[in-house]
Design an enzyme around this catalytic site. Structure first.
Site, short mmCIF file in Angstrom:
data_model
loop_
_atom_site.label_atom_id
_atom_site.label_comp_id
_atom_site.label_asym_id
_atom_site.label_seq_id
_atom_site.Cartn_x
_atom_site.Cartn_y
_atom_site.Cartn_z
CB SER A 55 56.41 57.83 46.32
OG SER A 55 55.46 57.22 45.48
CB CYS A 79 49.50 56.62 52.51
SG CYS A 79 48.76 55.40 51.42
CD GLU A 126 40.70 51.81 47.75
OE1 GLU A 126 40.33 51.99 48.89
OE2 GLU A 126 41.34 52.66 47.10
CG HIS A 130 55.94 61.98 48.75
ND1 HIS A 130 55.38 62.43 47.58
CD2 HIS A 130 55.45 60.72 48.92
CE1 HIS A 130 54.58 61.50 47.08
NE2 HIS A 130 54.60 60.45 47.86
CD GLU A 178 56.82 49.82 47.25
OE1 GLU A 178 56.34 50.96 47.32
OE2 GLU A 178 57.55 49.45 46.31
CG ASN A 238 43.15 63.12 47.73
OD1 ASN A 238 42.17 63.70 48.17
ND2 ASN A 238 43.18 62.52 46.56
CB CYS A 251 50.56 49.42 52.35
SG CYS A 251 52.20 49.92 51.78
CB CYS A 302 46.33 55.11 48.28
SG CYS A 302 47.41 55.55 47.00
CB SER A 361 54.10 54.25 41.82
OG SER A 361 54.39 55.26 42.75
N1 SAH Z 1 53.63 52.14 47.35
C1 SAH Z 1 53.76 52.80 46.09
C2 SAH Z 1 52.49 52.91 45.27
C3 SAH Z 1 51.21 53.28 45.95
S1 SAH Z 1 50.89 54.94 46.41
C4 SAH Z 1 54.40 54.14 46.28
O1 SAH Z 1 54.66 54.53 47.40
O2 SAH Z 1 54.72 54.80 45.29
C5 SAH Z 1 50.71 55.89 44.97
C6 SAH Z 1 51.11 57.35 45.21
O3 SAH Z 1 50.12 58.08 45.95
C7 SAH Z 1 52.40 57.49 45.99
O4 SAH Z 1 53.18 58.49 45.40
C8 SAH Z 1 51.90 57.89 47.34
O5 SAH Z 1 52.92 58.49 48.07
C9 SAH Z 1 50.76 58.79 46.99
N2 SAH Z 1 49.78 59.04 48.04
C10 SAH Z 1 49.33 58.23 49.01
N3 SAH Z 1 48.46 58.85 49.79
C11 SAH Z 1 48.32 60.09 49.30
C12 SAH Z 1 47.55 61.22 49.69
N4 SAH Z 1 46.74 61.18 50.73
N5 SAH Z 1 47.68 62.34 48.93
C13 SAH Z 1 48.52 62.39 47.87
N6 SAH Z 1 49.26 61.37 47.47
C14 SAH Z 1 49.17 60.23 48.19
#
Ligand code: SAH
Length: 343
Positions: free
Chosen positions: A214, A119, A92, A216, A160, A290, A112, A333, A191
């Site tokens: 990331s 996620c 995607e 969180h 990742e 999300n 991943c 994602c 990221s």
């Molecule tokens: N693996 C990398 C990049 C991919 S995810 C990382 O962890 O940064 C890109 C971003 O979207 C990350 O910050 C991830 O934590 C966030 N993400 C994934 N699923 C999400 C969701 N359902 N709602 C909000 N952010 C989300």
């Protein structure tokens, strides 16, 4: 197996061409076809002889992605692309249109293995890492389909990136190298969920790439529940790697913080986040989570998000709330691929 020509550097192509008895400048021409003209076949390389084109065909693979689905948001024009890879797997990408240009979010892996609880990309585990050419092709295919230049790239799609380190580095060098798209390193963001040794290694590469962490959660205990990678690399180790990245590159880091109602949106979270922001001099990007059907997390209400933001601002934190782009088109994602494959 044929060599993937789109993952080779110009020097490597020249070397191979020399071995094939050709002049090195042929290598430059081929590189230009691949990375400037975004060719999809050897057949269209009209300044090469028919004989050379067929020898290239025999020897090299030229991976091209085909769009199996394109969704366009009616809210903000964001486009989400589902691409089929040469081996049949799906990946995607998203194109977001800002006044300063087109930004494309690409995937670095199919699936991943990081296991973040909120996620969708990680629900079925990791299939494989993407080749450098497959990361580039997401940008090239979108450029061909839209006829518009891509000015920014964020590696924030599925996967990742630091878990596919060598391919990522090669991709970066092809994307930002002098020939080809020649994108400014400052316009590229990687990221990561916080693979500390990978962050340090990237810091030592002498690049000007923007790093996003990331985050969180601000304590190990809470972060472990959301992001299992914290078991392996505790927060302190990750933050000190990020500080090192900042020192080595002089680049300001961004911390992404997905707000989840009742999980990481309280007073202690504000205080912890302000402390981290002060230490790293980083920018904080708040993202209302999300909702993913399988995950059962909800975003706080709009008012609470604004309140969380202003409490951080009172502590002099540089903070923004991410514009929610493409909410109506499975923007998060891994959602699109999952929905497609599960019919
Ligand atoms: N693996 C990398 C990049 C991919 S995810 C990382 O962890 O940064 C890109 C971003 O979207 C990350 O910050 C991830 O934590 C966030 N993400 C994934 N699923 C999400 C969701 N359902 N709602 C909000 N952010 C989300």
């Amino acid at each position: 197996m044929k060599t993937d020509i789109k993952s080779l550097t110009m020097a490597e192509i020249k070397q191979t061409l020399t071995k094939m008895g050709e002049k090195p400048f042929r290598g430059e021409q081929i590189y230009g076809w691949l990375h400037e003209k975004l060719a999809v076949s050897f057949g269209e390389m009209s300044n090469l002889s028919g004989d050379l084109r067929s020898r290239l065909e025999d020897r090299f693979a030229l991976p091209v992605l085909s769009a199996v689905q394109v969704q366009k948001s009616r809210l903000d024009g964001t486009e989400k692309y589902l691409f089929r890879l040469p081996d049949g797997h799906l990946t995607e990408s998203v194109r977001m249109r800002y006044h300063h240009g087109n930004s494309v979010c690409i995937s670095s892996q199919v699936g991943c293995r990081m296991g973040c609880r909120f996620c969708a990309s990680t629900l079925d585990g990791l299939e494989r890492g993407l080749a450098p050419s497959e990361m580039l092709e997401q940008i090239y295919a979108i450029t061909r389909l839209t006829g518009e230049r891509v000015s920014n790239v964020v590696v924030m799609g599925m996967g990742e990136p630091l878990d596919n380190y060598d391919n990522l580095l090669r991709f970066l060098s092809l994307l930002t190298g002098e020939k080809g798209l020649h994108m400014s390193q400052r316009n590229v963001t990687i990221s990561t969920c916080g693979i500390a040794p990978g962050i340090r290694r990237l810091a030592d590469e002498g690049l000007q790439i923007t790093l996003a962490l990331s985050l969180h959660a601000v304590t190990d205990e809470k972060r472990k529940r959301l992001m299992p990678i914290t078991e392996k690399y505790p927060l302190e180790e990750v933050l000190s790697a990020c500080a090192y990245y900042g020192e080595r590159t002089g680049r300001r880091i961004t911390c992404e913080y997905s707000l989840i109602a009742g999980v990481n949106d309280g007073d202690a979270d504000v205080a912890g986040l302000a402390a981290i922001a002060g230490r790293l001099h980083c920018h904080i990007n708040l993202i209302p989570v999300n909702p993913v059907t399988e995950r059962g997390f909800a975003a706080p209400g709009r008012g609470h998000v604004q309140d969380f933001k202003s409490r951080l601002e009172k502590r002099r934190v540089n903070v923004t709330v991410r514009r929610e782009m493409g909410r109506d088109i499975d923007g998060a994602c891994g959602q699109l691929r999952r929905r497609y494959e599960n019919g």
